[in-house]
Every structure is written in structure tokens, then in C-alpha cells.
Scaffold this motif. Structure first.
Motif, mmCIF file in Angstrom:
data_model
loop_
_atom_site.group_PDB
_atom_site.id
_atom_site.type_symbol
_atom_site.label_atom_id
_atom_site.label_comp_id
_atom_site.label_asym_id
_atom_site.label_seq_id
_atom_site.Cartn_x
_atom_site.Cartn_y
_atom_site.Cartn_z
ATOM 1 N N GLU A 58 -1.914 4.849 -4.570
ATOM 2 C CA GLU A 58 -3.026 5.444 -5.319
ATOM 3 C C GLU A 58 -4.302 4.643 -5.108
ATOM 4 N N LEU A 59 -4.194 3.322 -4.980
ATOM 5 C CA LEU A 59 -5.359 2.508 -4.614
ATOM 6 C C LEU A 59 -5.938 2.984 -3.290
ATOM 7 N N CYS A 60 -5.060 3.220 -2.322
ATOM 8 C CA CYS A 60 -5.520 3.668 -1.005
ATOM 9 C C CYS A 60 -6.208 5.024 -1.102
ATOM 10 N N ARG A 61 -5.646 5.939 -1.887
ATOM 11 C CA ARG A 61 -6.258 7.266 -2.042
ATOM 12 C C ARG A 61 -7.674 7.155 -2.583
ATOM 13 N N GLN A 62 -7.830 6.349 -3.621
ATOM 14 C CA GLN A 62 -9.137 6.271 -4.264
ATOM 15 C C GLN A 62 -10.124 5.449 -3.439
ATOM 16 N N GLY A 66 0.787 -1.231 0.000
ATOM 17 C CA GLY A 66 0.000 0.000 0.000
ATOM 18 C C GLY A 66 0.817 1.278 0.000
ATOM 19 N N GLY A 67 2.124 1.178 0.186
ATOM 20 C CA GLY A 67 2.964 2.365 0.152
ATOM 21 C C GLY A 67 3.600 2.614 -1.200
ATOM 22 N N ALA A 72 -1.018 -5.618 -4.252
ATOM 23 C CA ALA A 72 -0.102 -4.849 -5.101
ATOM 24 C C ALA A 72 1.349 -5.040 -4.696
ATOM 25 N N ALA A 73 1.602 -5.826 -3.645
ATOM 26 C CA ALA A 73 2.977 -6.036 -3.188
ATOM 27 C C ALA A 73 3.720 -6.916 -4.181
ATOM 28 N N ILE A 82 -3.574 -0.669 5.328
ATOM 29 C CA ILE A 82 -2.414 -0.554 4.447
ATOM 30 C C ILE A 82 -1.325 -1.465 4.990
ATOM 31 N N LEU A 83 -0.876 -2.384 4.150
ATOM 32 C CA LEU A 83 0.193 -3.296 4.535
ATOM 33 C C LEU A 83 1.396 -3.064 3.630
#
Length: 615
Positions: free
Chosen positions: A302-306, A295-296, A369-370, A317-318
Motif C-alpha cells: 500500500e505504501l508503494c501504491r500511494q 514492499g510486497g 516495512a520489512a 520495491i525490495l
């Protein structure tokens, strides 16, 4: 202090002017004989009330903000303010005279109002005129050299506002000297004193003739394709390029100097903003517990933002890198203070830790996404690519299955198609893992496959920018290398939309538009930086790196392609579903991780028949 002094000066001037206005009103009303005959008693009434009437008008002027405006920037709005304020002030005088039972001829009030507007308006606007004369006088010749000469693209409302803003902000040291517009009827016209000198095909010629330093594209309502064409014309000059954001970027719809940004490489993609089905997305994200691994990172953050904008019940967020996680945590908490946010530092390689997280938080949606994604680095470190991309995905996917996650979305890549490098091969194995798990699980496992994203960590754009900042050369591996590109927000919007459409087992393929030659990308970025490719900034061809393709693909032949209700999202059919076979192969691969790189790569060829080794 200076502002207060200006205010005192204006009040002193107005004391004189309002009385001069009444004097002229008497003069005109009584043909100059205002102190004799029929005019004499009225003149005496005025003299008896001169202090009260003056103070009343000055007070109304103050209340209406006549001493707060910066009159050196006065425009039509300030003229309207003068008219309105003068009307109210003279109406106040009439009211005062009626209450005090004193009489002046009606003509005096009307003429005094007209004189107020003329005298006070002339004085205020003369300040603006004096400023203009000063700026353009021969005495300021040396100072004017410091001003950037600006060309405005667009003779519409946005262009007019930009010109006005430039005039009103001396600190910008910029002056509009030419306008370009494709509307022939505007040719030769002037907007705020700036002439329209031609259409887009005259940009280079006008820029040279007018010695333009900077070009501002001020057509926020235009489509991306048109902006791309205009940017390409502007890139033929050596001018710095700026742009007024599109209407979809201007949240409040207002154009201002603060919102003008540099033209970026994204503007050259020529694609309009992605349209998403907000209702469909809200249905599966709102009030859900959502986990984003990696998530960073560029895509993960950007996934986290949206996702945060869709009001999840909890966003987790991992990431293994605490600095990245810390940055996105602070950003989201600033923007969404009520967001239920949890930031976890963990590695997807550690199955026990991942199990603890799933058991404690019970996520309903997982975006995975990692991953390790740098092709040359992974060629030299295949063990790390396998640990992260293969077994990391396996750990998270198996936990998603075990703990009843509703939907699992794997972020994949075009490099998984007929891979020529270990990174692409590991991502193809990750796709195989989720496709085979989907057969036995209630969790809907899907993958979303897309190409390069502009500006992501490790992409060519940040590299090119660093090289340009250092004076070059800009390095390109091969003159014929082509890649598909998307902006990060565009790719993530489509990932989220694809997740909403998932039924399980699909590989969603995003429409990446037309492939772009990397060398053309380099040339455009050099031009956008104000240099001439080859002449000012050399481009050096270094040769293909290990595992690098000349071009990328988004689909394998056997997968086929089906359209969806979204014009930019397609579905590839599942081609691998044998979980038992995959588990046997993964067990062998795990044992090989400690062996030499050659054995690992050879076994990956067996696992991924489409993998064509180049190193």
C-alpha cells in the motif's frame, strides 16, 4: 439478431404512425373533410410526396438513435428524445416542402408534430408498460420468487438511481420493494414506484414485514459515523448488506450498479477519511528515489501504491518473497505505465546485498516495512524475529546513514510499547536503533507506530472470514481482548504524512480511534455475512496465546506526547540515544542467536527494560 428484428419492427411501426399522424392532422384541421373542397389540393400534395416525407422522417429518427434505445427501459430522458426528434423530423418536412416549392397549411405541420409525439411516444412507452405488467402479473408468480427483495436506505438522488438501475438490469434478479429515510417529510412518498416506509429505526421491522433479502445503503454523501450507525441497525437483520461508496471513493461522482460493493468491516469503524497535506507530501516524494523494504507485504504494497501516485523519480520495491513482489509490480505497471519501477528480491538480513543496493541506486527516501510480525510464531522462533526485525533494521538503517539517505521511516507497532512478546520487544529494539543513529547521522531517522490494520496478512479479519466460510466456529482468544484498528490505506496515508513532518528522532504515534473488542468484531462480521452470532455461527473462546496482551498501548509513560499540525498524528519524545551501549548489547545478542530460546528472551529483557515476558 433479436436487436435487429426489434429495429425492423420499430421502423415498420413508425412508417404507419408518421402517416397516421398526418392523416389525423388533416382530419382535425379540416373537420374530417380532408378529401373534398378546400382540403382536396393539399391532400393531393401529401399523396404525391408520401414516400419522400415518410423516408425523410424515418431517416431523421434513425440518425437520432430512435432505433438504438432499449425501450423496455424507457424513462423521462427517452420521452425528451421523442419530442426533440419529432420536432427535427417535422422541421425537415417543412424544409423539404419549401425547397420543392410545395405548400401545406401551417396547422398541418403543427398538428403532425403533436400527433407524432403522442403516437410514437405512446407506442414506445407502451413497451415499457408491457414489461412492467409482465413482471408483476400473476403469470410470472413463479419466476418472481427468484428475485431478491431489496431495501434501499436513502430516498435521495443516489437511492433513486439505484432503484432505476435495479429495474433496468434483469440479470441482477433484484427488485426494490422498500425505502428507508430519516427525513419525516418523505414518509409515505414513492420513488420510482417504491414507497418510503420509515426511518433507520424501522429497518428491522420493515425488513421482516417485507421479507427483505438485501439492503443497499445509498447515501454516499453521509459521514462515516452515520454510516456506522446505519450499518449497526442493518446488522440486526439477517439481510445481506451492500453500500454505494462514499463521494470520496466515487472518483467520477457517478453512482452505478458496478460501483455498489458489499458492506465491509471497515464501514463499522465510523471514522471519516484521512486528510493529508498533498503539497507537503509531494515536496519530499516527487522526483525522489524511494526505497520500500517489505514492499510486497500488506503495509509495504500500500505504501508503494500511494507513493507511485506522487511521481517519484524511481520507486524501488525490495522484498524476499517474489510472489508478493511480482503481484504489486504488475499492479503498479498497469496503473502507472510511466512509473520508473525497480523490483529487487533480497533479504534485509544480508548486509552485503543491502549495501550493494544502496550503492547502486542511492535512494533518497527509505520506508522500512520489512519485518516478522506474527506474535505466536515469533514466540516460538525468537531467533528469526531478532534476525529480521533487529539486525535487518540495523542493516538497512546503517546503509541509509552511510549512503546519505535524506529520510528513513521505520514502520513500527503498538506492540513495541511495554512489550509482552518477543515480536514487540524486537520492534522496540528497532526503534532504539534508529533513535540512536539519528544523533550521529545527517539522515533523519523516524518511526511511525500504530496498531492493527484491517485485512492485513495474518490479521483476525481474514481468519474470521475463512472460519465463517467453513461454517464456524469463529475463534476468539479472550472475551475482553481489545485492539486498535485502522484500514490499510488510512494507516499508510498517515505514515506518509508523518514522514513529511519528520525532523529526526521522533516516534510518531497515530490516532487509532477507539479500541475495539475482538469479540464484537467477530459478531459484527458474522452479522455482515448474513448469520446470527451464537445461533447460526458459534463463537469459541480459546484462551490467550503466548505473548498476547488483553489490550495494546501506543505510548510509554516516559515518552510523553506532543500534538502536531495533523489531528491524527502525535509525537513521542526520544528516550534512547546511546549508540555505543546499543552496539555492545547488539554484539552480545548476535552471539546468542544460536543459543536456546530462553537465553535469548532473557537477554531481550535486559535490552528492553519495559519487556514483561509472559512465556
Amino acid at each position: 439478431m433479436k436487436k435487429k428484428m426489434i429495429g425492423v419492427f420499430l421502423i415498420a411501426c413508425d412508417v404507419i404512425l408518421v402517416n397516421l399522424a398526418i392523416f389525423l392532422a388533416f382530419y382535425l384541421r379540416f373537420d374530417g373533410a380532408f378529401n373534398t373542397g378546400i382540403a382536396s389540393p393539399y391532400w393531393d400534395v401529401y399523396k404525391d410526396n408520401i414516400f419522400s416525407l415518410t423516408m425523410l422522417k424515418i431517416f431523421i429518427f434513425y440518425v437520432f438513435g430512435m432505433y438504438k434505445n432499449l425501450w423496455k427501459y424507457a424513462s423521462i430522458e427517452e420521452l425528451f428524445q421523442i419530442v426533440l426528434t419529432s420536432f427535427v423530423a417535422n422541421a425537415g418536412v417543412v424544409t423539404y416542402m419549401v425547397i420543392s416549392q410545395q405548400v401545406l397549411p401551417r396547422g398541418i405541420y403543427i398538428l403532425a408534430f403533436i400527433m407524432d409525439v403522442i403516437l410514437i411516444g405512446s407506442m414506445r412507452l407502451s413497451i415499457r408498460a408491457t414489461r412492467g405488467i409482465k413482471e408483476n402479473s400473476l403469470f410470472s408468480f413463479g419466476r418472481r420468487k427468484e428475485f431478491k427483495r431489496v431495501m434501499i436506505i436513502g430516498a435521495g438522488q443516489a437511492g433513486a438511481l439505484v432503484i432505476k438501475e435495479l429495474k433496468n438490469h434483469d440479470n441482477l434478479h433484484s427488485k426494490a420493494v422498500a425505502i428507508i429515510d430519516d427525513d419525516d417529510s418523505k414518509l409515505g412518498a414513492r420513488i420510482n414506484g417504491v414507497p418510503v416506509l420509515g426511518d433507520r429505526y424501522h429497518i428491522k421491522k420493515v425488513a421482516e414485514a417485507k421479507k427483505i433479502d438485501e439492503i443497499i445503503i445509498a447515501i454516499p454523501s453521509s459521514c462515516k459515523k452515520e454510516i456506522k450507525e446505519i450499518v449497526e441497525e442493518c446488522s440486526k437483520t439477517k439481510c445481506r448488506l451492500k453500500i454505494v461508496p462514499g463521494i470520496y471513493e466515487l472518483i467520477d461522482g457517478q453512482v452505478s450498479i458496478k460501483k455498489i460493493r458489499d458492506v465491509d468491516i471497515e464501514d463499522l469503524l465510523g471514522r471519516d477519511p484521512v486528510k493529508v497535506d498533498l503539497d507537503e507530501i509531494s515536496d519530499y516524494l516527487q522526483d525522489r528515489i524511494v526505497l520500500v523494504t517489505g514492499g510486497g507485504g500488506s503495509i509495504g504494497s500500500e505504501l508503494c501504491r500511494q507513493i507511485a501516485g506522487f511521481n517519484p523519480k524511481k520507486l524501488i520495491i525490495l522484498d524476499i518473497y517474489e510472489n508478493n513482489a511480482y503481484d504489486i509490480q504488475n499492479e503498479l505497471l498497469r496503473k502507472y505505465p510511466d512509473l520508473n519501477l525497480e523490483v529487487l528480491i533480497a533479504s534485509v538480513r544480508e548486509k552485503t546485498r543491502i549495501e550493494e543496493i544502496f550503492k547502486q541506486y542511492l535512494p533518497e527516501m527509505v520506508f522500512h516495512a520489512a519485518a516478522h510480525k506474527h506474535v505466536p510464531l515469533m514466540e516460538n522462533n525468537p531467533q528469526e524475529a531478532i534476525k529480521n526485525n533487529v539486525f535487518g533494521t540495523k542493516n538497512v538503517a546503517e546503509c541509509a546513514h552511510e549512503y546519505g539517505v535524506k529520510r528513513f521511516v521505520l514502520i513500527s507497532t503498538d506492540k513495541a510499547v511495554n512489550p509482552t512478546n518477543i515480536m514487540g520487544a524486537t520492534k522496540r529494539v528497532a526503534e532504539m536503533i534508529i533513535q540512536s543513529l539519528n544523533i550521529i547521522s545527517k539522515t533523519e531517522f523516524v518511526a511511525v507506530r500504530f496498531g492493527n490494520v484491517l485485512g492485513s496478512n495474518g490479521s483476525v479479519i481474514p481468519l474470521f472470514r475463512r472460519q465463517i466460510a467453513e461454517g464456524g466456529p469463529v475463534t476468539v482468544t479472550h472475551p475482553e481482548v481489545t485492539r486498535y484498528f485502522m484500514t490499510i490505506p488510512e494507516a499508510v496515508q498517515l505514515v506518509i504524512q508523518a514522514g513529511a513532518m519528520a525532523k529526526g528522532g521522533e516516534i510518531f504515534v497515530l490516532d487509532m480511534g477507539e479500541p475495539v473488542k475482538i469479540i464484537d468484531l467477530a459478531r459484527n462480521l458474522i452479522r455482515l455475512s448474513g448469520f446470527d452470532p451464537e445461533t447460526d455461527m458459534p463463537i469459541k473462546v480459546t484462551g490467550l496465546r503466548p505473548g498476547e496482551k488483553l489490550y495494546e498501548e501506543l505510548l510509554m509513560e516516559e515518552e510523553g506526547l506532543e500534538s502536531t499540525k495533523h489531528e491524527k498524528i502525535f509525537i513521542g519524545k526520544p528516550v534512547f540515544t546511546d549508540l555505543k551501549l546499543l552496539h555492545r548489547e547488539l554484539d552480545i545478542l548476535k552471539e546468542l542467536i544460536g543459543e536456546n530460546r530462553e537465553e535469548i528472551k532473557e537477554y531481550m529483557v535486559k535490552m528492553v527494560p519495559t519487556y514483561k515476558r509472559t512465556s
